[in-house]
Design a protein around this motif. Structure first.
Motif, PDB file in Angstrom:
ATOM      1  N   VAL A   1     -22.324   5.913  -1.540  1.00  0.00           N
ATOM      2  CA  VAL A   1     -22.644   6.038  -3.097  1.00  0.00           C
ATOM      3  C   VAL A   1     -23.245   6.352  -4.076  1.00  0.00           C
ATOM      4  CG1 VAL A   1     -20.669   5.250  -5.664  1.00  0.00           C
ATOM      5  CG2 VAL A   1     -19.761   4.395  -3.832  1.00  0.00           C
TER       6      VAL A   1
ATOM      7  N   GLU B   1     -21.352  15.077  -6.180  1.00  0.00           N
ATOM      8  CA  GLU B   1     -21.177  13.876  -6.747  1.00  0.00           C
ATOM      9  C   GLU B   1     -19.783  13.468  -8.226  1.00  0.00           C
ATOM     10  OE1 GLU B   1     -24.070  15.228 -10.467  1.00  0.00           O
ATOM     11  OE2 GLU B   1     -25.854  14.443  -9.215  1.00  0.00           O
TER      12      GLU B   1
ATOM     13  N   ARG C   1     -17.862  10.545  -5.756  1.00  0.00           N
ATOM     14  CA  ARG C   1     -18.780   9.070  -6.041  1.00  0.00           C
ATOM     15  C   ARG C   1     -18.943   8.832  -7.643  1.00  0.00           C
ATOM     16  NH1 ARG C   1     -20.778  11.749  -2.443  1.00  0.00           N
ATOM     17  NH2 ARG C   1     -21.830  11.127  -0.561  1.00  0.00           N
TER      18      ARG C   1
ATOM     19  N   TYR D   1     -14.731   7.521  -8.176  1.00  0.00           N
ATOM     20  CA  TYR D   1     -14.905   5.710  -7.191  1.00  0.00           C
ATOM     21  C   TYR D   1     -15.484   4.736  -7.813  1.00  0.00           C
ATOM     22  CZ  TYR D   1     -15.736   1.795  -3.270  1.00  0.00           C
ATOM     23  OH  TYR D   1     -15.587   0.831  -3.239  1.00  0.00           O
TER      24      TYR D   1
END
Length: 481
Positions: A370, A390, A393, A396
């Motif tokens: 991540v 990106e 990530r 998340y």
């Protein structure tokens, strides 16, 4: 390796080295070492169970026989070069014999540390309200296999449960469906025993026991976290592990039918995972319905009135962690939840969090992925844009932050991998799934799991969690505000 495997290899190769170095050739006295060599193979196979990884070692009596009786002893002895060559070749064969059983071990689970013995039983439940969407027959209903671990009374006559029931079907499915390996590769898993006692009596030490539901990862299986299921049961929890049919590696029904996974191992996008959330959450809700029925009337007489429906928790690994998040959010029966390196698919979590106890366990492998910078890996991405790299990530991190808002708990185990939260880390070092120290990882997971559910389902003092934070400062235990 197991005791008799080690003994077989040590003794039979000692006999081979003795024969080569002393140049033993045909005489009646050689029948004694041959008897020992063949006897060890028979004892190991009958006592511990034979396996394909030991085939080179099983051939050692034949090599010994060949050396004793093929060819004649040379007058004047052999040259030093001949002895050296034979010894080197034998050493190479020794390495070939040791490597497979060492790299694919018949491992043992640590004994549960709680005050209770552990019992286990399996249920086959059919949902009369839902058809099986993976079947072409519209009359087929959704069927689930569910295994239960529970605090038990140890009477002395109970049979110890194997790690995998229906071992041949399950080991083939785990090898091929989970890990994309030839079906025979992990057949040794069928030799592994647990600490659970089949059909043991439920302990009567408590009037009712809190309930936990476990969700495996995509293409996983109901007991893929055996190290954790037994530990929780030993501390007074009734734990149910679900096989999510056709999305688990395999579900084997009582009549012999096998529901193999239909899911590709190449799922990659969030959208692909999102599609499977409704099926799993509906399955989990159905299992909770069955738990209520089991508490009302268990035909076996074991769980009637013994399940505390006001103290239900859930835990899951990987995709099962995502399902756990959704169940905590949507099902009022789930009072606390633990996600082990799980994703965040399905309905978004409020920025204020769940308003219920939630513990997130991260692996260092996932955390590093991540936090990887686009600039660090751009050359390996084959033209993928910064934005495309990106976006997931950032998503998340945001969803993770929402889930932990308002008092959510989190830890990160240094050196851990995604599979460190499951039994897969024990299967083989060759698979690359093992973290820095699997047994340490399991110990940390178990201690935090028990402390978390004890605090929020049993109402015990939260100071136990703080004590663990002091005991394991490296995991960076956080209470997120």
């Amino acid at each position: 390796m197991r005791i008799w495997e080690i003994g077989l290899i040590m003794i039979n190769f000692s006999l081979l080295y003795w024969a080569v170095i002393t140049n033993k050739k045909g005489n009646r006295g050689l029948f004694i070492p041959l008897g020992i060599a063949f006897g060890l193979v028979i004892v190991q196979v009958c006592g511990e169970g034979g396996r394909w990884e030991m085939i080179p070692a099983y051939l050692t009596p034949l090599l010994l026989t060949g050396y004793f009786f093929l060819g004649k002893r040379k007058e004047g002895g052999r040259s030093r070069l001949a002895v050296t060559v034979q010894t080197v070749l034998l050493t190479v064969y020794l390495l070939v014999s040791v490597a497979p059983p060492a790299m694919l071990p018949v491992f043992s689970f640590a004994k549960p540390t709680g005050p209770y013995a552990v019992g286990t039983t399996v249920y086959h439940w059919k949902d009369e309200q839902r058809r099986e969407t993976y079947s072409e027959n519209p009359a087929d209903l959704r069927e689930l296999m569910v295994q239960v671990w529970y605090p038990a009374i140890e009477g002395g006559r109970e049979e110890v449960s194997p790690y995998l029931q229906n071992a041949s079907q399950m080991t083939a499915a785990i090898s091929s469906k989970m890990l994309d390996l030839p079906a025979f590769t992990l057949s040794h898993l069928g030799l592994i025993k647990t600490h659970s006692l089949l059909e043991a009596k439920l302990s009567d030490s408590e009037g009712r026991y809190p309930v936990l539901v476990f969700s495996h990862g995509m293409n996983g299986f109901r007991n893929q976290n055996m190290y954790q299921m037994e530990e929780l049961a030993s501390y007074g929890y009734i734990v149910l592990g679900i096989d999510y049919a056709y999305e688990a590696a395999a579900s084997v029904y009582p009549d012999g039918r096998v529901a193999l996974s239909k899911i590709s191992r190449t799922l990659s996008s969030n959208a692909q995972y999102e599609e499977h959330i409704p099926l799993w959450t509906n399955d989990a809700a159905f299992v909770l319905n069955q738990v209520e029925k089991l508490n009302q009337n268990d035909s076996a007489g074991r769980f009637t009135g013994k399940l505390d429906l006001e103290r239900i928790g859930m835990l899951g690994h990987s995709f099962g962690g995502a399902v756990t998040v959704q169940m905590l959010q949507k099902d009022s029966r789930v009072k606390a939840a633990l996600s082990m390196d799980g994703g965040f698919y399905g309905s978004p979590v409020s920025e204020k969090g769940f308003g219920k106890p939630f513990l997130m366990m991260y692996s260092e492998e996932t955390y590093n992925k991540v936090m990887t910078s686009y600039d660090d890996v751009a050359k390996q991405l084959g033209g993928v844009s910064r934005e495309a790299f990106e976006a997931p990530r950032k998503e998340y991190v945001q969803k993770s932050g929402n889930a932990l808002a308002g008092g959510g708990l989190s830890i990160l185990i240094p050196g851990s991998k995604h599979a460190s939260y499951s039994d897969l880390a024990l299967f083989s070092p060759l698979l690359g799934l093992r973290g820095a120290d699997p047994q340490r990882d399991y110990r940390i997971v178990n201690e935090f799991s028990v402390a978390f559910f004890d605090t929020y389902l049993k109402g015990k003092d939260a100071s136990v969690l703080q004590a663990l934070a002091v005991k394991y400062p490296e995991v960076n235990f956080k209470v997120n505000k």
